[in-house]
Write an enzyme that holds these catalytic residues in place. Structure first.
Site, mmCIF file in Angstrom:
data_model
loop_
_atom_site.group_PDB
_atom_site.id
_atom_site.type_symbol
_atom_site.label_atom_id
_atom_site.label_comp_id
_atom_site.label_asym_id
_atom_site.label_seq_id
_atom_site.Cartn_x
_atom_site.Cartn_y
_atom_site.Cartn_z
ATOM 1 N N GLY A 16 0.826 -1.209 0.000
ATOM 2 C CA GLY A 16 0.000 0.000 0.000
ATOM 3 C C GLY A 16 0.857 1.255 0.000
ATOM 4 O O GLY A 16 1.959 1.263 0.538
ATOM 5 N N ARG A 25 -2.937 -9.456 -4.533
ATOM 6 C CA ARG A 25 -3.744 -9.001 -5.666
ATOM 7 C C ARG A 25 -3.482 -9.927 -6.853
ATOM 8 O O ARG A 25 -2.336 -10.297 -7.116
ATOM 9 C CB ARG A 25 -3.379 -7.565 -6.070
ATOM 10 N N ARG A 86 5.280 1.729 -7.712
ATOM 11 C CA ARG A 86 4.468 0.676 -7.109
ATOM 12 C C ARG A 86 5.387 -0.481 -6.739
ATOM 13 O O ARG A 86 6.234 -0.895 -7.540
ATOM 14 C CB ARG A 86 3.368 0.214 -8.079
ATOM 15 N N LYS A 163 8.981 30.011 -3.658
ATOM 16 C CA LYS A 163 8.325 31.059 -2.875
ATOM 17 C C LYS A 163 7.295 31.797 -3.723
ATOM 18 O O LYS A 163 7.294 31.700 -4.954
ATOM 19 C CB LYS A 163 9.366 32.033 -2.326
ATOM 20 N N ASP A 274 -6.750 18.497 -4.722
ATOM 21 C CA ASP A 274 -6.013 18.991 -3.555
ATOM 22 C C ASP A 274 -6.781 20.095 -2.849
ATOM 23 O O ASP A 274 -6.213 21.102 -2.446
ATOM 24 C CB ASP A 274 -4.624 19.481 -3.974
#
Length: 480
Positions: A16, A25, A86, A163, A274
Site C-alpha cells: 500500500g 492481488r 508501485r 516562494k 487537492d
C-alpha cells in the site's frame, strides 16, 4: 493487430502507498501496457471490468530489491501527469524474473510502436496529442517576459519548491503574485509533471473563482508563474481567527467552490484533487479564488479513474488510502472536509499519528456538533460517504447533484457564477500592497532573489527546448 491479449497473469503481493501493508492481488498484464489488479481472480468479463488497481507499464523503469522483503520489484513510470512507484513482491527469484521480463518486454514493444507511429506521423500535425496541440497553438508573447520586468515587493509565502512574492509589473503598474519554483528541487522531487500540469491547467482555465495566469516563463534555474493576486488572504487564515463560520457564510464559500469544480470537471475534464483551506484564497471583495493547480489531473471524464498519490493526509479520501482507482468524487470528499472545517471548526478526522488518522478516515463514522442544522448534517454526511459511488456528487450528475441538495436550496447558481451574491465578509484591505491577511512570518522577511544570469534576460530557443520544461512560456495577453 488491435486485439489486446493477456501476456501474463497471477498473484502478486502489492504494498500500500499510505498504509504500508502487503495486500494479495491477482494481476493481469496485457500487451497494450495495462497492468490491472483484483482482490480475487476474475471469473468473467463483468468482474474484469472493475479492477482495484489499474496501472500502465509504458515507459516504466524496473528495479529489483531484497527490501523490505525478499524478491521485491518496483515499477516506476509516468502516469497521467505524475511519476509513480508501485512495490510488489513474490515468493521466489524465478517468479520475480518472469514478471519483470514480461513487463520489460511489453514496455519495449510499446516504445517501438510509439517510435514507428512518430515516424509515420511526422509532417501530420493533426495527429499530435492534445497537450502538444495546445502548446503549439499558444501565441508567443511579442515581448519575452523576464524577471527584470517586475519589482519585488513582499514575500507572501514559502514552501518546499520555492516562494510566492507580491510583484509589480514595471510597464503597467499592475500587481501580481509571482510563484518562483527552483527547477533542481522540482526535478529531484519528481514534481516536473505536476508543475507542467499546473501551467497547462492555468493557461486553459477561465472562471471567476479560479486564479488566472498572466504569464509563465523560465530562467536557467527557475520556473515562474505570474498570477492574479488575491489579497484577501487564505480561508485558513480567517477560519483560524474566527474558529468557526456561520452556515450562511460556509454556504456562500461552498457554492463558489462547487461552481469552480463543476467548471473544471465538466468543461476541462480536470480533477482538482487537492482541495484544502490553504488552497482557498479570498480576493479583495471576499470571493473565493482556488489556487495551486500542481496536483491537478488532466483528461478525467465521467467514469474515468486515475492512479497517483498526492495531497495532504487529513484531506485524503478513503478510496485513495485503500489504494483503489479514483475519479471526480475525490473532489467532493475534499469539499466535505473543508465545509466541515468551516461549520464545525475542526477537521472531521484527525490524529497526529498518520496510521491512526488513516484508520479514522477509513472506518470512523462522522460526528457533528449539536448546533448544526439538519440540512448541513445531510450535506456533510453525503459528501463524506466512504464509498465514492454512494457519495453526494459521485454519480454521473457530478456537481449538479450537490447543487440540488437542500442545503443549497436558496442558491441561484447563475447568480453565483456572475458574482451577484454579496460576500458575507469583505477584506479590509486599504491598497493592493496591503498584506494584512498574509502571515507576518513571511511578509516581514526580506526578499532575496539571486540576480538572473545575463543569459536569462532573453529566454532563447535553447531554454524552450530544455527536456524538463518544454514550451513553458505563456502570455495571457497574447492569447486573449
Amino acid at each position: 493487430m488491435n486485439d489486446v491479449a493477456i501476456v501474463k497473469e497471477g498473484w502478486l503481493h502489492k504494498r500500500g502507498e499510505y498504509i504500508k501493508t502487503w495486500r494479495p492481488r491477482y494481476f493481469l498484464l496485457k500487451n497494450d501496457g495495462t497492468f490491472i489488479g483484483y482482490k480475487e481472480r476474475p471469473q468473467d468479463l463483468e468482474q474484469r471490468e472493475s479492477p482495484l488497481n489499474n496501472f500502465s507499464v509504458a515507459q516504466c523503469q524496473l528495479m529489483k530489491t531484497e527490501r523490505p522483503r525478499p524478491n521485491t520489484f518496483i515499477i516506476r513510470c509516468l502516469q497521467w501527469t505524475t511519476v509513480i512507484e508501485r512495490t510488489f513482491h513474490v515468493e521466489t527469484p524465478e517468479e520475480r524474473e518472469e514478471w519483470t521480463t514480461a513487463i520489460q518486454t511489453v514496455a519495449d514493444g510499446l516504445k517501438r510502436q510509439e517510435e514507428e507511429t512518430m515516424d509515420f506521423r511526422s509532417g501530420s500535425p493533426g495527429e499530435n496529442s492534445g497537450a502538444e496541440e495546445m502548446e503549439v497553438s499558444l501565441a508567443k508573447p511579442k515581448h519575452r517576459v523576464t524577471m527584470n520586468d517586475f519589482e519585488y515587493l513582499k514575500l507572501l509565502g514559502k514552501g518546499t519548491f520555492g516562494k510566492v512574492i507580491l510583484v509589480k509589473e514595471k510597464a503597467t503598474g499592475r500587481y501580481y503574485a509571482m510563484k518562483i519554483l527552483k527547477k533542481e528541487v522540482i526535478v529531484a522531487k519528481d514534481e516536473v509533471a505536476h508543475t507542467l500540469t499546473e501551467n497547462r491547467v492555468l493557461q486553459n482555465s477561465r472562471h471567476p473563482f479560479l486564479t488566472a495566469l498572466k504569464y509563465s516563463f523560465q530562467t536557467h534555474d527557475r520556473l515562474c508563474f505570474v498570477m492574479e493576486y488575491a489579497n484577501g488572504g487564505e480561508l485558513f487564515f480567517h477560519l483560524s481567527r474566527e474558529r468557526v463560520f456561520s452556515e450562511d457564510r460556509a454556504r456562500f464559500y461552498g457554492a463558489e467552490i462547487v461552481s469552480a469544480l463543476d467548471y473544471l470537471h465538466s468543461e476541462k475534464e480536470v480533477v482538482y484533487r487537492d482541495l484544502k483551506l490553504e488552497n482557498l484564497m479570498l480576493d479583495k471583495d471576499g470571493h473565493i479564488k482556488i489556487t495551486d493547480f500542481g496536483l491537478c489531473k488532466e483528461g478525467i471524464k465521467d467514469g474515468a479513474t486515475m492512479k497517483t498519490f498526492c495531497g495532504t493526509p487529513e484531506y485524503l479520501a478513503p478510496e485513495v488510502l485503500e489504494d483503489n482507482d479514483y475519479g471526480r468524487a475525490v473532489d467532493w470528499w475534499g469539499l466535505g472536509v473543508v465545509m466541515y472545517e468551516m461549520m464545525c471548526g475542526r477537521l472531521p478526522f484527525y490524529n497526529q499519528d498518520h496510521e491512526k488518522l488513516f484508520e479514522l478516515i477509513l472506518m470512523e463514522e462522522i460526528r457533528f456538533p449539536r448546533t448544526l442544522s439538519p440540512e448541513a448534517k445531510s450535506l456533510l454526511s453525503g459528501l463524506l460517504k466512504k464509498d465514492p459511488k454512494q457519495r453526494l456528487g459521485g454519480g454521473s450528475e457530478d456537481a449538479k447533484e450537490i447543487m440540488q441538495h437542500r442545503f443549497f436550496a436558496s442558491i441561484v447558481w447563475q447568480d453565483v457564477y456572475e458574482k451577484k451574491l454579496s460576500p458575507p465578509f469583505k477584506p479590509q484591505v486599504t491598497s493592493e500592497t496591503d498584506t494584512r491577511y498574509f502571515d507576518e512570518e513571511f511578509t516581514a522577511q526580506m526578499i532575496t532573489i539571486t540576480p538572473p544570469d545575463q543569459d536569462d534576460s532573453m529566454e532563447g530557443v535553447d531554454s524552450e527546448r530544455r527536456p524538463h520544461f518544454p514550451q513553458f512560456s505563456y502570455s495571457a495577453s497574447a492569447t486573449a
